[in-house]
Design a protein around this motif. Sequence first.
Motif, PDB file in Angstrom:
ATOM      1  N   UNK A 142       0.841  -1.182   0.000  1.00 20.93           N
ATOM      2  CA  UNK A 142       0.000   0.000   0.000  1.00 20.93           C
ATOM      3  C   UNK A 142       0.887   1.247   0.000  1.00 20.93           C
ATOM      4  N   UNK A 143       0.762   2.115  -0.962  1.00 25.79           N
ATOM      5  CA  UNK A 143       1.641   3.294  -1.022  1.00 25.79           C
ATOM      6  C   UNK A 143       1.329   4.263   0.107  1.00 25.79           C
ATOM      7  N   UNK A 144       2.422   4.870   0.592  1.00 26.54           N
ATOM      8  CA  UNK A 144       2.266   5.843   1.672  1.00 26.54           C
ATOM      9  C   UNK A 144       1.947   7.221   1.102  1.00 26.54           C
ATOM     10  N   UNK A 145       1.361   8.022   1.942  1.00 27.40           N
ATOM     11  CA  UNK A 145       1.037   9.375   1.512  1.00 27.40           C
ATOM     12  C   UNK A 145       2.302  10.245   1.456  1.00 27.40           C
ATOM     13  N   UNK A 146       2.251  11.247   0.596  1.00 34.98           N
ATOM     14  CA  UNK A 146       3.416  12.114   0.424  1.00 34.98           C
ATOM     15  C   UNK A 146       3.694  12.956   1.665  1.00 34.98           C
ATOM     16  N   UNK A 147       2.656  13.240   2.430  1.00 39.11           N
ATOM     17  CA  UNK A 147       2.842  14.076   3.616  1.00 39.11           C
ATOM     18  C   UNK A 147       3.715  13.393   4.659  1.00 39.11           C
ATOM     19  N   UNK A 148       3.765  12.065   4.637  1.00 38.43           N
ATOM     20  CA  UNK A 148       4.605  11.350   5.592  1.00 38.43           C
ATOM     21  C   UNK A 148       6.073  11.348   5.171  1.00 38.43           C
ATOM     22  N   UNK A 149       6.325  11.553   3.901  1.00 35.43           N
ATOM     23  CA  UNK A 149       7.704  11.513   3.393  1.00 35.43           C
ATOM     24  C   UNK A 149       8.144  12.870   2.833  1.00 35.43           C
ATOM     25  N   UNK A 150       7.608  13.950   3.390  1.00 33.43           N
ATOM     26  CA  UNK A 150       7.942  15.261   2.852  1.00 33.43           C
ATOM     27  C   UNK A 150       9.261  15.803   3.383  1.00 33.43           C
ATOM     28  N   UNK A 151       9.953  15.064   4.238  1.00 30.99           N
ATOM     29  CA  UNK A 151      11.229  15.535   4.768  1.00 30.99           C
ATOM     30  C   UNK A 151      12.404  14.661   4.340  1.00 30.99           C
ATOM     31  N   UNK A 152      12.240  13.861   3.325  1.00 32.88           N
ATOM     32  CA  UNK A 152      13.325  12.989   2.878  1.00 32.88           C
ATOM     33  C   UNK A 152      13.958  13.477   1.584  1.00 32.88           C
ATOM     34  N   UNK A 153      13.759  14.766   1.258  1.00 35.31           N
ATOM     35  CA  UNK A 153      14.358  15.315   0.047  1.00 35.31           C
ATOM     36  C   UNK A 153      15.804  15.743   0.309  1.00 35.31           C
ATOM     37  N   UNK A 154      16.589  15.823  -0.749  1.00 41.04           N
ATOM     38  CA  UNK A 154      17.989  16.217  -0.636  1.00 41.04           C
ATOM     39  C   UNK A 154      18.163  17.726  -0.556  1.00 41.04           C
ATOM     40  N   UNK A 155      17.100  18.464  -0.628  1.00 45.14           N
ATOM     41  CA  UNK A 155      17.168  19.915  -0.566  1.00 45.14           C
ATOM     42  C   UNK A 155      16.024  20.414   0.315  1.00 45.14           C
ATOM     43  N   UNK A 156      16.131  21.678   0.740  1.00 44.62           N
ATOM     44  CA  UNK A 156      15.113  22.280   1.578  1.00 44.62           C
ATOM     45  C   UNK A 156      14.008  22.860   0.714  1.00 44.62           C
ATOM     46  N   UNK A 157      12.800  22.610   1.124  1.00 50.29           N
ATOM     47  CA  UNK A 157      11.664  23.215   0.442  1.00 50.29           C
ATOM     48  C   UNK A 157      11.470  24.646   0.936  1.00 50.29           C
ATOM     49  N   UNK A 158      10.592  25.374   0.259  1.00 51.47           N
ATOM     50  CA  UNK A 158      10.337  26.759   0.650  1.00 51.47           C
ATOM     51  C   UNK A 158       9.767  26.837   2.057  1.00 51.47           C
ATOM     52  N   UNK A 159       8.890  25.922   2.407  1.00 52.43           N
ATOM     53  CA  UNK A 159       8.276  25.930   3.731  1.00 52.43           C
ATOM     54  C   UNK A 159       9.309  25.630   4.810  1.00 52.43           C
ATOM     55  N   UNK A 160      10.232  24.713   4.527  1.00 56.92           N
ATOM     56  CA  UNK A 160      11.272  24.394   5.511  1.00 56.92           C
ATOM     57  C   UNK A 160      12.213  25.588   5.708  1.00 56.92           C
ATOM     58  N   UNK A 161      12.581  26.264   4.625  1.00 59.81           N
ATOM     59  CA  UNK A 161      13.433  27.440   4.748  1.00 59.81           C
ATOM     60  C   UNK A 161      12.742  28.541   5.544  1.00 59.81           C
TER      61      UNK A 161
END
Length: 305
Positions: free
Chosen positions: A1-20
């Motif tokens: 069962x695929x997981x939702x994107x909201x659970x994996x929104x912090x596994x990117x190699x760069x910072x998102x605008x919201x994180x900055x």
Amino acid sequence: MPQRHSKNNNDLAFFTYEEKRKLGYGTQRERLGKDSIKPFDACCLCLKPLIDPLCCQKGHLFCKECILECLLAQKKDIKRKLAAHAIQQKQEKEEEEEKQTLQKARELDAFDQQNHGAVPQYNDRSQSRDRNGFHGANSVKVTSYEEEAMRNMKAFWLPSATPEAPVKVEAPTTDTTCPEGKEKLRLKQLFPISFTEESNRESKKSKALESSFVCPSCKVTLTNTLSLVAVSTCGHVFCKKCSDKFLAIDKVCLVCNKECKPRNLICIEKGGTGFAGHDDHLEATDFKHLGSGSGLGLWKPASKS
């Protein structure tokens, strides 16, 4: 069962605008409060209420004791620099004379070689021959030069033998400067000023703790929000509006009726402490830079526009 994107929104190699934005990335600006601004009736050196206030021609206020100590310290520093500069000039003159003496000695040796043969003969003061009795390439004079060069050879790996660059002392200026405006300042250019205290006080105790000053013309309480003007001939302080309306036109002080010309009207500078600049520069600016992949913020001062 695929997981939702909201659970994996912090596994990117760069910072998102919201994180900055949450980490405070970018230029941070903050309006400085009253505590970061020097009161108008405070000394520019000790930042305490003025005692026997003196004002320079640029409108900076000092306590009499503070500015006298500052000018005296500057004169002592100038005297020390002048002495160091004189010693350096004397050393340079001696070195130049020594170089000229050596040059003349070389010229005499070259002249002696040219007129008495290719092999020089070195004699001492008693007109005797060479110490070891031989001449040529291995003479005593040549060997003494080599030994002296070996003795004076610098070793970079020994702290005591490392060469030192000579420190050149520039000729200092003999003028004392204002500690606040950095312009030339002399003691005779300072003039005393006097503020007009508020007469109708509710309690005498508060007057002893806090002194309130008013404009002698319009009776408005003087604060940092007002532009103040001091008359250099008599020392009375007025607000900018009364100065432009009466003093600049009538050319007479409203308190003592002493004559004052437009050049005698000195605008008092409103300054800040170490947290704020002068006049209207009352905004602190810093830039927060995020380290690559670390998530930690590194602070550095932002360039002033």
